[in-house]
Design an enzyme around this catalytic site. Structure first.
Site, PDB file in Angstrom:
ATOM      1  N   HIS A 127       0.863  -1.184   0.000  1.00 29.72           N
ATOM      2  CA  HIS A 127       0.000   0.000   0.000  1.00 29.72           C
ATOM      3  C   HIS A 127       0.900   1.235   0.000  1.00 29.72           C
ATOM      4  CE1 HIS A 127      -3.074  -2.811   1.298  1.00 29.72           C
ATOM      5  NE2 HIS A 127      -2.422  -3.060   2.401  1.00 29.72           N
TER       6      HIS A 127
ATOM      7  N   HIS B 233       6.989   1.167  11.607  1.00 30.37           N
ATOM      8  CA  HIS B 233       5.941   2.069  12.116  1.00 30.37           C
ATOM      9  C   HIS B 233       6.372   2.722  13.429  1.00 30.37           C
ATOM     10  CE1 HIS B 233       2.804   1.669   9.232  1.00 30.37           C
ATOM     11  NE2 HIS B 233       2.470   0.422   9.515  1.00 30.37           N
TER      12      HIS B 233
ATOM     13  N   GLY C 143      -7.243  -3.106  12.872  1.00 28.21           N
ATOM     14  CA  GLY C 143      -7.302  -2.502  11.545  1.00 28.21           C
ATOM     15  C   GLY C 143      -8.176  -3.298  10.594  1.00 28.21           C
TER      16      GLY C 143
ATOM     17  N   ASP D 251       1.373   2.996   5.641  1.00 31.94           N
ATOM     18  CA  ASP D 251       2.546   2.323   5.090  1.00 31.94           C
ATOM     19  C   ASP D 251       3.564   3.284   4.478  1.00 31.94           C
ATOM     20  OD1 ASP D 251       1.602  -0.076   5.918  1.00 31.94           O
ATOM     21  OD2 ASP D 251       1.528  -1.012   3.946  1.00 31.94           O
TER      22      ASP D 251
ATOM     23  N   SER E 102      -7.913  18.720   1.188  1.00 33.02           N
ATOM     24  CA  SER E 102      -6.792  18.420   0.295  1.00 33.02           C
ATOM     25  C   SER E 102      -7.104  18.838  -1.139  1.00 33.02           C
ATOM     26  CB  SER E 102      -6.455  16.929   0.356  1.00 33.02           C
ATOM     27  OG  SER E 102      -7.591  16.145   0.063  1.00 33.02           O
TER      28      SER E 102
END
Length: 611
Positions: free
Chosen positions: A12, A135, A185, A338, A557
């Site tokens: 991803h 992470h 998740g 990611d 955005s």
């Protein structure tokens, strides 16, 4: 000098990041260059950019760090398929060719791709970090804390889905893990799928939909689907899921439990049932996270918490963790998914592999997350001229004054400035801006500019020095990753005119004096704007404040649904012409829609029209 290139790819949101002597020089997602949203391919464009930003070639880079370990992930896939055999055969049949062709032989793939940058590239430069270490490193080493509990939660890495680590100075050590298939998740993604949104990108929509519903299925979920312990550890009943062995996220048992089939995206309308499902899974997620963080604070007695992994982008839950007070301070990696793993892999290599010391910095090491490409005024003007745009170059004072006035007049303004943001949020450099006081701005931006669902909320960018006057928050939230309520003094009920405008059949929907950024539960996803990290954006909001008495703007955005955030001036012009944006400010170049040549309007008309 020691240079480390970090890479995330093939799953991803591919990205690249570059450290020089431990300092973050540049970072960017591949999607911004290829214009393919969530591009998972090898990040050749992003690598070229970060090297160029540092003035280096790949031969000058000492180490290349990849963000996970493919052999461990392959082991998990094989064991999972064997555990569910023969039910998982179709999934196995589809996954194996890709693994056998590319992912399993990742060193060969990396050498082949990186040799295009450096024909003499040696695999001896390659380092591999476990997914959740990447992470955790991206969160702790970028944070302002000398010591912290580091909680990472996502779908799945190799085996881990949740990890707890302790960071002290340069050291970062995993303390415990939860393993696949038990994943918070994937639980949230399963209900993203069930409510008809796209997994790995529609989770934001579920979070935004939740306040419209009631969590009436919360107890049913906790009773039947997820077993949560007092410390927040949990197990998922796999009868209701299909992600471990199948090609869908949920099973028939999930449909039977709730009495509804999976919603068909785009064609089937959202109903109160879907809103209640969203509210319920959000409530379950918050319950698990609060139990987890309370237990960790009590166990370790450390006042600071760092968060990363895709679940850390759930800004509603983050706000509740902060208000809960178990931890005094929390810091969330702005590129928590990611893409941020590229940065974390490089940081893990610098501190954990090479043993280099770390000194926590005031604020944080991300410098506002403005780590992507910038374009000077001459380059912007050249690009705009090349596409036939009509524009005026002004000095900064005129740019700020004209932009603030346009916003006060209710116009949607594209704001393209400085270095592009790293991570999924636009933070004032690749943003579409509006007047938060306008009752029609939310609908205008959703339907005429963003071409997306009308229920989707917008975030306020507020001057840091005024945040506590307008929101129940008295602290920093520079990355738009905390939700807070609007202040009591500006709350009010929605008027009948607003009700008709929003198309909502309830008169008791709650709004405020800044309705364009107030969600239906009085909440807002707050970005605090700091003069030292983004002086031009701070100056624009200040100019708007001087005109209107309101020290905040709507910030969304600079893109439309299904498209990545704009990267170049040409991207910005294309989005400007194809949407309802009325003014574009790119550097010190100002463009007005009505001033553009009629042929350009014809060329770009309906380019984003939905089927």
């Amino acid at each position: 000098m020691t240079a480390i290139l970090g890479i995330s790819a093939l799953y991803h949101d591919s990205a690249a990041a570059l450290l020089v002597d431990g300092r973050i020089v540049a970072a960017a997602q591949e999607e911004r260059f290829t214009r393919r949203k969530h591009d998972a391919g090898f990040p050749a464009h992003a690598i070229a950019y970060v090297l160029d930003e540092a003035g280096l070639d790949l031969a000058s880079v000492d180490h290349v760090a990849f963000y996970d370990k493919p052999f461990l992930k392959f082991e998990r896939l094989l064991e999972s398929y064997l555990a569910y055999a023969p039910r998982g055969f179709n999934s196995f049949r589809m996954a194996m060719p890709v693994w056998l062709r590319e992912k399993l032989f990742l060193k060969d793939l990396l050498k082949r791709e990186l040799s295009l940058f450096d024909p003499g590239f040696s695999v001896d430069k390659l380092l591999f970090a476990e997914h959740h270490i990447s992470h955790a490193a991206s969160a702790f080493y970028s944070s302002p804390f000398e010591e912290a509990v580091v909680l990472t939660i996502d779908g799945v890495g190799e085996w881990a889905t949740t990890t707890v680590a302790i960071g002290r100075g340069k050291d970062l050590e995993i303390q415990r893990e939860l393993h696949f298939p038990h994943s918070l998740g994937l639980l949230y993604s399963a209900f993203t799928y069930y409510t008809g949104f796209k997994v790995n990108s529609g989770e934001y929509k579920v979070m935004g939909l939740a306040p419209y519903g009631q969590p009436r299925f919360r107890d049913l979920m906790l009773d039947r689907i997820v077993d949560v312990k007092p410390d927040g550890s949990f197990r998922l009943d796999q009868r209701y899921f299909n992600y471990a062995a199948g090609l869908t996220m949920t099973s028939k048992a999930m449909e039977d439990l709730f009495g509804h089939p999976v919603r068909q995206p785009e064609t089937e309308p959202l109903t109160q049932f879907h809103m209640d499902i969203a509210a319920s899974v959000q409530a379950v997620t918050e319950e698990i996270l609060l139990r987890m963080t309370r237990a960790l604070a009590q166990e370790y007695g450390i006042p600071s918490l760092c968060l990363a992994g895709g679940v850390a982008l759930n800004c509603v839950a983050n706000g509740k963790i902060l208000r809960d007070g178990a931890f005094r301070d929390i810091w969330v990696q702005p590129a928590a998914g990611d893409a941020g793993g590229a940065l974390g892999a490089a940081q893990a290599a610098w501190h954990m592999e090479l043993g280099q010391p770390r000194q926590a910095q005031p604020g944080d090491a991300m410098r506002g997350a403005y780590l992507g490409p910038a374009f000077d005024d001459d380059r912007i003007a050249a690009d705009l001229t090349a596409v036939g745009a009509s524009f005026t170059r002004l000095d900064e004072g005129e740019i700020l004054a004209r932009s603030a006035q346009a916003l006060a007049d209710g116009k949607a303004v594209g704001w393209f400035q400085g270095r592009m943001e790293f991570g999924p949020r636009a933070l004032g450099n690749r943003s579409i801006l509006g007047d938060p006081r306008s009752g029609s701005m939310q609908k205008l931006l959703n339907l005429k500019v963003k071409y997306r669902e009308s229920f989707r909320p917008f975030a306020p960018s507020v001057l840091r020095e005024h945040v506590s006057e307008w929101f129940d928050l008295d602290g920093d939230s520079p990355y738009m990753l905390l939700v807070a309520d609007v202040a009591e003094r500006i709350r009010r009920q929605m008027t009948s005119e607003e009700q008709a405008l929003f198309g909502i059949d309830k008169l008791n929907i709650r709004r405020s004096d800044i309705p364009a950024v107030t969600h239906v539960d009085y909440s807002a996803r707050v970005q605090t704007v700091h003069r030292d990290t983004n002086p031009k954006y701070h100056a624009l909001i200040s100019a708007f404040h001087d005109l209107t008495g309101c020290p905040l703007l709507v910030n969304t955005s600079f893109n439309v649904r299904g498209e990545p955030i704009v990267c170049t001036p040409t991207d910005a012009f294309r989005c400007f012409m194809g949407t309802g944006i009325e003014m574009l400010v790119a550097g010190n170049c100002l463009l007005e829609k009505e001033a553009q040549d009629a042929s350009l309007h014809e060329n770009y008309e309906n380019m984003y029209e939905l089927d």
